[in-house]
Design an enzyme around this catalytic site. Structure first.
Site, PDB file in Angstrom:
ATOM      1  CG  ASP A 189      27.230 -18.334 -38.852  1.00 29.69           C
ATOM      2  OD1 ASP A 189      26.106 -18.711 -38.488  1.00 29.69           O
ATOM      3  OD2 ASP A 189      28.285 -18.901 -38.505  1.00 29.69           O
ATOM      4  CG  HIS A 201      29.371 -16.904 -28.687  1.00 28.43           C
ATOM      5  ND1 HIS A 201      28.207 -16.263 -29.051  1.00 28.43           N
ATOM      6  CD2 HIS A 201      29.812 -17.541 -29.806  1.00 28.43           C
ATOM      7  CE1 HIS A 201      27.962 -16.489 -30.333  1.00 28.43           C
ATOM      8  NE2 HIS A 201      28.920 -17.268 -30.809  1.00 28.43           N
ATOM      9  CG  ASP A 216      25.286 -22.082 -31.992  1.00 23.99           C
ATOM     10  OD1 ASP A 216      26.232 -21.985 -32.786  1.00 23.99           O
ATOM     11  OD2 ASP A 216      24.698 -21.082 -31.525  1.00 23.99           O
TER      12      ASP A 216
END
Length: 637
Positions: free
Chosen positions: A134, A245, A329
């Site tokens: 990322d 998250h 993800d």
């Protein structure tokens, strides 16, 4: 342009699979010459190559593991993996792992990281690995040695697509030189929620057209440099106050609202040939109102998009007609892991239409390899017993292998000398500095800015970040060297925004200065201390300059009638959302902001003039605050 991929069932007939082989007989990595022969006609080569794969090798190609931490024994604390342990190299080869993702922990220096990626490619089975990271710029950039870029919202504030493309080219060149072939960027979420804790300044803005235009330019730059760009997070993570998250966000859009806000940027990047799209662990009842029982909490929950066939296959594949890679993800994120076991999450994701499953489990010591073995064994049994599941695996493997061949992924990295000359080069740093300067946005100015350095101003800089004070002090010192010794007097004070009272002696300190600069970083829900500061400064008739160092939404929490000027710089730190301890000051944005606050009538070119415009709308959140529309931005006379 995206390349059409026919359904695997039209190409891949049922066939006997090779029996599992002992490690000594495992297929060897394909040589560069063999790969070049496959590159010449990837459409023909893909099914021919896949015929040689076992079920286990098929499954390995669909896993993306992190090589983040490792310990030689379960009793030891895992340490950052900066060189590849033989056990991990064997794991990658034995299980035919197709992809890995690296984090800040893995990245120390250019030579070390270059060698690490070389070691990863040397461990591959047959095809080169997809090695991703990322590197968005701004708040999320993993590489400490790379050029600091100011971030997406800074690019959106200027709204100049050539800058976005240049940022993409720069990022792609540096990643490629280090041995990466995937960048998990750009973020194409449309940030419409001012309390969004995970997107915010990672987005280009709050307007679909702006996000689409800037994302298209950025991804073209990345892919022009030879990398695969992965746009994220489908179907959109911009309208939530929950971080996936830590929990499962629920996006409240109606179908019509979603189609008007979140869909257009994805349509644009698909038209532009984006190599991959990452799914989001968000629930969107308007797109899929399925509810399932959480196996871990026992409660009924909406189905996350990553696990939803209606969203991944129905919306992304069928409605948007996307034919490239779809990557999940990280499945270890709590939006999924709090409700689903590893096997169930992986099966649901693959059946939904995901091609590469990211971080389904953690392998941080030799004993945890058994969990990977158990997962693959269970998936292999499912392939044998469930024709629908096997068809989905065949489809995903074909897409992964075809992408690797079409992209001409090579196991050979560019030479280390190229990496040393490219990563963090002077030319790249100058470009990044220029972008940061162009992004600075003047939101309000009652004649307070710019401050004339030759009037010998005495300033009090207030923030909740001691590290930022060091950057500020160094920048002011450089200005003083250019103008005159002690031209600008500077004091700094730390204030915790959650505190109910200002530090002792603050009133006396305020009396010794003629201006206050208040650097805010996050005033959501705790702006009391900042408001007290404004009240005391007003009582002593001291002008206050607010620098919204991270989110421009901070100005919504301040009584603007007591503020002389407001400036937004769109990010003051880069960090790893999965490990907040890995924080680094985003010096480039802070310095651009500081150089915009001052001027020297004798040498005006030494300083920056604000030219950015708000890429998001700001709605007043407290009494006395003002609302500002997208596109608002003032200039100096």
């Amino acid at each position: 342009m995206s390349t059409s991929l026919a359904e695997p069932s039209a190409r891949l007939s049922e066939r006997p699979r090779p029996a599992p082989q002992p490690a000594s007989c495992q297929p060897r990595p394909l040589s560069l010459e063999a790969l070049q022969a496959l590159w010449s006609d990837p459409r023909k080569a893909t099914p021919a190559l896949i015929k040689q794969f076992s079920h286990r090798e098929n499954l390995g190609q669909l896993l993306m593991l992190d090589c983040r931490l490792w310990s030689a024994a379960a009793a030891e604390r895992p340490q950052p993996m900066t060189t590849l342990p033989p056990t991990v190299a064997d794991l990658i080869n034995r299980y035919a792992i197709g992809s890995v993702i690296l984090f800040r922990d893995n990245c120390l220096t250019i030579p070390q990281l270059h060698q690490f990626n070389n070691q990863l490619q040397a461990s591959r089975r047959r095809l080169p690995l997809l090695i991703g990271i990322d590197q968005e710029g701004g708040g999320v950039q993993r590489l400490p040695m790379a050029t600091q870029l100011p971030g997406n919202m800074a690019l959106g504030a200027k709204g100049h697509p050539p800058w976005a493309k240049a940022a993409g080219v720069l990022t792609g060149q540096e990643l490629r030189a280090l041995g990466f072939n995937i960048n998990f960027a750009p973020v194409v979420d449309v940030n419409t929620h001012h309390n969004n804790p995970v997107i915010g300044v990672r987005a280009f803005g709050g307007q679909p057209e702006l996000v689409a235009t800037m994302a298209q330019a950025y991804l073209e730059g990345v892919q022009q440099s030879g990398l695969l760009a992965i746009a994220k997070h489908f179907p959109g993570h911009g309208n939530t106050a929950v971080d996936s998250h830590s929990a499962l966000p629920i996006i409240p859009y109606s179908l019509k609202q979603w189609a008007a806000v979140e869909r257009p940027p994805f349509e644009q990047v698909i038209r532009s040939g984006v190599a991959g799209i990452m799914s989001a662990h968000v629930a969107v009842p308007a797109l899929d109102n399925t509810r399932v029982l959480s196996k871990k909490t026992g409660l009924e929950i909406p189905l996350p998009a990553t696990l939803s066939r209606k969203i991944i296959q129905g919306q992304l594949r069928c409605s948007l007609r996307y034919e490239g890679l779809i990557v999940s993800d990280a499945l270890c994120m709590k939006a999924v892991s709090e409700h689903f076991g590893t096997l169930e999450a992986v099966k649901r994701a693959l059946l939904a239409g995901i091609d590469i499953v990211m971080m389904p489990l953690s392998v941080q010591n030799p004993s945890e390899i058994t969990a990977l073995e158990a997962l693959l064994s269970a998936l292999e049994k499912e392939m044998i017993c469930n024709p629908r599941f096997k068809h989905r695996i065949d489809e995903a493997v074909h897409r992964v292998v075809f992408t690797k061949l079409r992209q001409q992924l090579s196991p050979q990295l560019p030479d280390l000398t190229e990496a040393l000359a490219t990563v963090g080069s002077v030319a790249h740093q100058r470009l990044a500095q220029r972008i940061a300067q162009q992004a600075v946005t003047l939101i309000k100015n009652d004649g307070v800015l710019p401050v004339d350095c030759r009037t010998q101003p005495r300033l009090l800089w207030i923030s909740n970040s001691a590290a930022s004070h060091q950057v500020v002090e160094q920048a002011i010192q450089r200005i003083n060297v250019q103008i005159a010794p002690a031209a600008i007097g500077l004091q700094t004070t730390l204030v915790a925004w959650s505190a109910s009272q200002l530090p002792p002696g603050f009133e006396q300190q305020l009396a010794t200065v003629d201006r206050v600069i208040l650097m805010t970083t996050d005033l959501r829900g705790h702006s009391a201390a900042a408001q007290q500061l404004l009240n005391q400064a007003e009582q002593q008739k001291k002008p206050v300059i607010v620098v919204a160092a991270n989110s421009p939404y901070d100005v919504a929490y301040l009584d603007s009638t007591k503020v002389g000027a407001m400036v937004a710089i769109y990010g003051h730190k880069s960090f790893d959302p999965t490990d907040p301890s890995l924080l680094k000051q985003l010096t480039i944005n802070l310095e651009a902001g500081i150089m915009t606050l001052f001027t020297d009538p004798q040498q005006p070119a030494r300083f920056n003039r604000p030219s950015g415009q708000l890429p998001v709308a700001i709605q007043a959140a407290v009494r006395g605050a003002c609302s500002y529309p997208i596109g608002h931005g003032l200039r100096y006379p």
